[in-house]
Design a protein around this motif. Structure first.
Motif, PDB file in Angstrom:
ATOM      1  N   THR A   1      -2.204   0.558  -0.848  1.00 27.72           N
ATOM      2  CA  THR A   1      -3.632   0.261  -0.157  1.00 27.72           C
ATOM      3  C   THR A   1      -3.980  -1.238  -0.103  1.00 27.72           C
ATOM      4  O   THR A   1      -4.306  -1.535   1.065  1.00 27.72           O
ATOM      5  CB  THR A   1      -4.677   0.889  -1.051  1.00 27.72           C
ATOM      6  OG1 THR A   1      -4.754   2.349  -1.174  1.00 27.72           O
ATOM      7  CG2 THR A   1      -6.015   0.671  -0.392  1.00 27.72           C
ATOM      8  N   ASN A   2      -3.476  -1.911  -1.050  1.00 31.10           N
ATOM      9  CA  ASN A   2      -3.500  -3.279  -1.006  1.00 31.10           C
ATOM     10  C   ASN A   2      -2.723  -4.081   0.378  1.00 31.10           C
ATOM     11  O   ASN A   2      -3.486  -4.753   1.057  1.00 31.10           O
ATOM     12  CB  ASN A   2      -3.234  -4.118  -2.017  1.00 31.10           C
ATOM     13  CG  ASN A   2      -2.954  -5.681  -2.087  1.00 31.10           C
ATOM     14  OD1 ASN A   2      -3.940  -6.283  -1.741  1.00 31.10           O
ATOM     15  ND2 ASN A   2      -1.654  -6.056  -2.097  1.00 31.10           N
ATOM     16  N   ALA A   3      -1.646  -3.683   0.521  1.00 24.01           N
ATOM     17  CA  ALA A   3      -0.992  -3.874   1.302  1.00 24.01           C
ATOM     18  C   ALA A   3      -1.190  -3.564   2.865  1.00 24.01           C
ATOM     19  O   ALA A   3      -1.358  -4.295   3.808  1.00 24.01           O
ATOM     20  CB  ALA A   3       0.701  -3.509   1.423  1.00 24.01           C
ATOM     21  N   SER A   4      -1.887  -2.297   3.099  1.00 24.96           N
ATOM     22  CA  SER A   4      -2.387  -1.759   4.115  1.00 24.96           C
ATOM     23  C   SER A   4      -3.603  -2.595   4.556  1.00 24.96           C
ATOM     24  O   SER A   4      -3.734  -2.861   5.869  1.00 24.96           O
ATOM     25  CB  SER A   4      -2.527  -0.366   4.116  1.00 24.96           C
ATOM     26  OG  SER A   4      -1.504   0.551   3.921  1.00 24.96           O
ATOM     27  N   LEU A   5      -4.283  -3.001   3.814  1.00 22.20           N
ATOM     28  CA  LEU A   5      -5.655  -3.581   4.136  1.00 22.20           C
ATOM     29  C   LEU A   5      -5.356  -4.951   4.498  1.00 22.20           C
ATOM     30  O   LEU A   5      -5.937  -5.340   5.583  1.00 22.20           O
ATOM     31  CB  LEU A   5      -6.506  -3.534   2.802  1.00 22.20           C
ATOM     32  CG  LEU A   5      -7.151  -2.166   2.276  1.00 22.20           C
ATOM     33  CD1 LEU A   5      -7.890  -2.435   1.090  1.00 22.20           C
ATOM     34  CD2 LEU A   5      -8.309  -1.777   3.472  1.00 22.20           C
ATOM     35  N   LEU A   6      -4.272  -5.267   3.958  1.00 21.08           N
ATOM     36  CA  LEU A   6      -3.970  -6.936   4.127  1.00 21.08           C
ATOM     37  C   LEU A   6      -3.300  -7.014   5.678  1.00 21.08           C
ATOM     38  O   LEU A   6      -3.758  -7.957   6.549  1.00 21.08           O
ATOM     39  CB  LEU A   6      -3.000  -7.474   3.132  1.00 21.08           C
ATOM     40  CG  LEU A   6      -3.517  -7.788   2.006  1.00 21.08           C
ATOM     41  CD1 LEU A   6      -2.335  -8.321   0.999  1.00 21.08           C
ATOM     42  CD2 LEU A   6      -4.388  -9.055   1.913  1.00 21.08           C
ATOM     43  N   ILE A   7      -2.600  -5.956   6.109  1.00 24.35           N
ATOM     44  CA  ILE A   7      -1.915  -5.947   7.346  1.00 24.35           C
ATOM     45  C   ILE A   7      -3.037  -5.506   8.423  1.00 24.35           C
ATOM     46  O   ILE A   7      -3.113  -6.139   9.595  1.00 24.35           O
ATOM     47  CB  ILE A   7      -0.812  -4.648   7.347  1.00 24.35           C
ATOM     48  CG1 ILE A   7       0.343  -5.150   6.597  1.00 24.35           C
ATOM     49  CG2 ILE A   7      -0.526  -4.373   8.860  1.00 24.35           C
ATOM     50  CD1 ILE A   7       1.328  -3.970   6.258  1.00 24.35           C
TER      51      ILE A   7
ATOM     52  N   ILE B   1       1.508  -1.004  10.330  1.00 23.70           N
ATOM     53  CA  ILE B   1       1.805  -2.313  11.427  1.00 23.70           C
ATOM     54  C   ILE B   1       1.376  -1.771  12.789  1.00 23.70           C
ATOM     55  O   ILE B   1       0.620  -2.564  13.561  1.00 23.70           O
ATOM     56  CB  ILE B   1       2.795  -2.948  11.119  1.00 23.70           C
ATOM     57  CG1 ILE B   1       3.165  -3.583   9.983  1.00 23.70           C
ATOM     58  CG2 ILE B   1       3.329  -3.946  12.282  1.00 23.70           C
ATOM     59  CD1 ILE B   1       4.890  -4.004   9.574  1.00 23.70           C
ATOM     60  N   GLN B   2       1.803  -0.608  12.926  1.00 23.94           N
ATOM     61  CA  GLN B   2       1.514  -0.168  14.463  1.00 23.94           C
ATOM     62  C   GLN B   2      -0.057   0.035  14.531  1.00 23.94           C
ATOM     63  O   GLN B   2      -0.576   0.013  15.638  1.00 23.94           O
ATOM     64  CB  GLN B   2       2.343   1.242  14.529  1.00 23.94           C
ATOM     65  CG  GLN B   2       3.767   1.192  14.654  1.00 23.94           C
ATOM     66  CD  GLN B   2       4.608   2.246  14.943  1.00 23.94           C
ATOM     67  OE1 GLN B   2       3.957   3.437  14.624  1.00 23.94           O
ATOM     68  NE2 GLN B   2       5.778   2.278  14.868  1.00 23.94           N
ATOM     69  N   SER B   3      -0.522   0.622  13.669  1.00 25.80           N
ATOM     70  CA  SER B   3      -2.090   0.985  13.455  1.00 25.80           C
ATOM     71  C   SER B   3      -2.776  -0.428  13.603  1.00 25.80           C
ATOM     72  O   SER B   3      -3.954  -0.607  14.579  1.00 25.80           O
ATOM     73  CB  SER B   3      -2.624   1.628  12.248  1.00 25.80           C
ATOM     74  OG  SER B   3      -1.987   2.847  12.229  1.00 25.80           O
ATOM     75  N   ALA B   4      -2.379  -1.464  13.095  1.00 23.31           N
ATOM     76  CA  ALA B   4      -3.034  -2.821  13.316  1.00 23.31           C
ATOM     77  C   ALA B   4      -2.892  -3.315  14.480  1.00 23.31           C
ATOM     78  O   ALA B   4      -3.659  -4.051  15.039  1.00 23.31           O
ATOM     79  CB  ALA B   4      -2.312  -3.757  12.221  1.00 23.31           C
ATOM     80  N   ASP B   5      -1.685  -3.214  14.988  1.00 24.00           N
ATOM     81  CA  ASP B   5      -1.143  -3.735  16.358  1.00 24.00           C
ATOM     82  C   ASP B   5      -2.138  -3.040  17.494  1.00 24.00           C
ATOM     83  O   ASP B   5      -2.787  -3.572  18.512  1.00 24.00           O
ATOM     84  CB  ASP B   5       0.157  -3.527  16.505  1.00 24.00           C
ATOM     85  CG  ASP B   5       0.458  -4.072  18.080  1.00 24.00           C
ATOM     86  OD1 ASP B   5       0.419  -5.253  18.198  1.00 24.00           O
ATOM     87  OD2 ASP B   5       0.964  -3.397  18.871  1.00 24.00           O
ATOM     88  N   ALA B   6      -2.411  -1.521  17.196  1.00 25.43           N
ATOM     89  CA  ALA B   6      -3.469  -0.968  18.110  1.00 25.43           C
ATOM     90  C   ALA B   6      -4.716  -1.180  18.172  1.00 25.43           C
ATOM     91  O   ALA B   6      -5.350  -1.459  19.096  1.00 25.43           O
ATOM     92  CB  ALA B   6      -3.122   0.755  17.868  1.00 25.43           C
TER      93      ALA B   6
END
Length: 208
Positions: free
Chosen positions: A125-131, A160-165
């Motif tokens: 979760t921590n990593a996903s939130l940072l990304i 990463i793909q979600s963040a890019d979108a």
């Protein structure tokens, strides 16, 4: 394996210098992190630091209450014996078995009406939130202690793909707002030109 947070290292940057794990026939032992990048410093926020300080004060009171039963020394990696300055311990100051946290965590979630997840999921979760917050992947990888950035890229490809979108959507929103703003600017500018020309025609009529 959990990072061992030592009280003397509680500052804006927290050092991860060793891990603790339970090994059958040996008990709880300290070891060095698996890779060079695993041995790292992680910056923590002021709110988190304040909570750790509050817990330290609670621990000091417990230590005074228990007295001589408190473990004043602890054996770390390579058999080295040092003063016990651990922050998260058993009731008597001895090292805490990581499985204790894993066992306690589901009960904590249930009591507070939270979704059932594994304790290790907090790391993801921590990593996903940072990304999602567009933190550079090299920084995320460093905080996770991955030996290579490619490990982070592969493991969190979906995030990463979600963040890019999301970034693409945000950029599109900015462009749309910019186009609307420029349209309004041109509209006002056009009206100003029309009014200026009309005034010029009126002046010509008066002079004529």
């Amino acid at each position: 394996i959990m990072p061992s947070l030592v009280g003397s290292e509680m500052c804006i940057e927290t050092a991860i210098k060793r891990t603790v794990q339970f090994i059958p026939a040996e008990g709880i032992v300290f070891t060095s992190p698996k890779t060079k990048r695993s041995r790292r410093y992680i910056r923590i926020g002021a709110d988190c630091l304040e909570l750790l300080k509050e817990y330290r004060q609670h621990q000091i009171q417990e230590r005074l209450r228990i007295g001589s039963k408190w473990a004043r020394k602890v054996t770390i990696e390579n058999g080295k014996v040092v003063d016990n300055d651990m922050l998260f311990t058993r009731w008597n100051g001895e090292p805490l078995d990581p499985e204790t946290v894993s066992t306690w965590f589901p009960r904590f979630l249930e009591e507070h009406g939270l979704p059932a997840v594994h304790f290790h999921s907090l790391r993801h979760t921590n990593a996903s939130l940072l990304i999602a917050a567009h933190v550079p992947i090299t920084t995320v990888s460093g905080r996770l202690g991955h030996a290579q950035t490619s490990t982070t890229l592969n493991f969190y490809a979906s995030a990463i793909q979600s963040a890019d979108a999301a970034a693409a959507d945000a950029l599109e929103g900015v462009i749309k707002f910019g186009k609307k703003l420029m349209h309004e600017v041109f509209k006002v500018y056009h009206l100003k030109l029309v009014k200026t020309n009309c005034w010029g025609y009126i002046q010509e009529d008066i002079v004529g």
